[in-house]
Design an enzyme around this catalytic site. Structure first.
Site, PDB file in Angstrom:
ATOM      1  N   SER A  68       0.828  -1.215   0.000  1.00 37.68           N
ATOM      2  CA  SER A  68       0.000   0.000   0.000  1.00 37.68           C
ATOM      3  C   SER A  68       0.860   1.263   0.000  1.00 37.68           C
ATOM      4  O   SER A  68       2.008   1.242   0.439  1.00 37.68           O
ATOM      5  CB  SER A  68      -0.887   0.030   1.244  1.00 37.68           C
ATOM      6  OG  SER A  68      -1.639  -1.157   1.363  1.00 37.68           O
TER       7      SER A  68
HETATM    8  N1  SAH Z   1      -0.644  -4.756   3.835  1.00 39.68           N
HETATM    9  C1  SAH Z   1       0.166  -5.135   2.680  1.00 39.68           C
HETATM   10  C2  SAH Z   1      -0.495  -4.840   1.357  1.00 39.68           C
HETATM   11  C3  SAH Z   1      -1.616  -5.716   1.118  1.00 39.68           C
HETATM   12  S1  SAH Z   1      -2.177  -5.907  -0.538  1.00 39.68           S
HETATM   13  C4  SAH Z   1       1.526  -4.482   2.732  1.00 39.68           C
HETATM   14  O1  SAH Z   1       1.788  -3.669   3.601  1.00 39.68           O
HETATM   15  O2  SAH Z   1       2.353  -4.832   1.866  1.00 39.68           O
HETATM   16  C5  SAH Z   1      -3.517  -6.958  -0.132  1.00 39.68           C
HETATM   17  C6  SAH Z   1      -3.138  -8.364   0.227  1.00 39.68           C
HETATM   18  O3  SAH Z   1      -4.323  -9.041   0.605  1.00 39.68           O
HETATM   19  C7  SAH Z   1      -2.548  -9.174  -0.945  1.00 39.68           C
HETATM   20  O4  SAH Z   1      -1.283  -9.639  -0.601  1.00 39.68           O
HETATM   21  C8  SAH Z   1      -3.552 -10.318  -1.115  1.00 39.68           C
HETATM   22  O5  SAH Z   1      -2.941 -11.555  -1.474  1.00 39.68           O
HETATM   23  C9  SAH Z   1      -4.172 -10.395   0.250  1.00 39.68           C
HETATM   24  N2  SAH Z   1      -5.477 -11.036   0.336  1.00 39.68           N
HETATM   25  C10 SAH Z   1      -6.514 -10.997  -0.536  1.00 39.68           C
HETATM   26  N3  SAH Z   1      -7.547 -11.724  -0.070  1.00 39.68           N
HETATM   27  C11 SAH Z   1      -7.160 -12.234   1.145  1.00 39.68           C
HETATM   28  C12 SAH Z   1      -7.792 -13.056   2.128  1.00 39.68           C
HETATM   29  N4  SAH Z   1      -9.041 -13.523   1.988  1.00 39.68           N
HETATM   30  N5  SAH Z   1      -7.082 -13.364   3.236  1.00 39.68           N
HETATM   31  C13 SAH Z   1      -5.808 -12.924   3.413  1.00 39.68           C
HETATM   32  N6  SAH Z   1      -5.169 -12.145   2.516  1.00 39.68           N
HETATM   33  C14 SAH Z   1      -5.850 -11.801   1.396  1.00 39.68           C
END
Ligand code: SAH
Length: 225
Positions: A68
């Protein structure tokens, strides 16, 4: 020597980025600003993108996912009112960066649990957190975060770092009375609204906190694909 010089250059860029977030009014909390100055974001991005690590934008972390933008991490930390000693649950661990910022704020007496759906990302996030010095505070778990993480509940704070069609009911159940939860709710393509849910006498009190854009939350209580 080379590495020390790089660290110094990264530190200077990081300070400038965080001062910019304060200047533009995104973040005012001294604790959040301090955490963002401390956490080395360049350790959480692929090596070829390290020169871009202190731009205020999302970056590719592989598997079609992104880390993000710093302003969004700061805004969410501030709105959640993260503080020392809290037990925090993150859904969507990605690179581990957002979890590291939360870990810095909750400190050694707090805990951060993060659920990531894609195993290779969770593995990389664990290594990033180790290198950045937050592996004692953060536990990265592979799974469907729309189901929460009942074995470590209840949580003082929960945040979802992906776009969800709704507030997943298991997350509200796992939130402690008086706790706060932040979820980007809406459409993947049209954008989402940052929704805050406070648990008050066992009931949800919902407020909206502006637009945002995240990759989709995929799971039982999220999008189907
Ligand atoms: N917080 C992260 C960015 C997240 S991007 C950082 O600081 O880098 C969103 C993430 O959510 C992705 O890696 C994706 O794989 C994950 N995601 C999507 N659906 C999900 C679910 N049901 N449970 C856990 N993770 C999930």
């Amino acid at each position: 020597m080379r590495q020390e010089l790089d660290e110094e250059a990264f530190r200077a860029r990081r300070e400038r980025l965080v001062d910019g977030l304060a200047h533009r009014g995104y973040v005012t909390s001294p604790d959040v600003l301090e955490a963002m100055k401390a956490v080395r974001r360049h350790l959480f991005v692929p090596e070829r993108l390290r020169p871009d690590a202190y731009d205020d934008r999302p970056l590719d972390i592989g598997e079609g996912q992104t880390i993000s933008a710093p302003h969004m991490v700061g805004i969410m930390a501030e709105k959640l009112d993260l503080g020392p000693g809290q037990r925090v649950l993150e859904i969507g661990g990605g690179s581990g960066y957002h979890a590291a910022v939360a870990a810095h704020i909750v400190g050694p007496t707090g805990r951060v649990f993060s659920v990531e759906r894609i195993a290779p990302l969770a593995g990389r996030a664990r290594r990033n957190l180790e290198e950045a010095g937050y592996s004692k505070t953060v536990t990265m778990v592979v799974g469907d975060g729309t189901l929460g993480l009942p074995e470590h509940a209840p949580y003082d704070r929960i945040f979802v770092a992906a776009a969800s069609p709704c507030v997943p009911p298991p997350l509200f159940e796992q939130l402690r009375e008086g706790g706060k939860m932040l979820v980007p709710v809406g459409d993947v393509y049209l954008g989402q609204e940052l929704v805050m849910v406070d648990k008050h006498n066992g009931r949800p009190v919902t407020t909206e906190h502006g637009g945002c854009v995240f990759v989709p939350l995929i799971g039982v209580h999220g999008f189907r694909r």
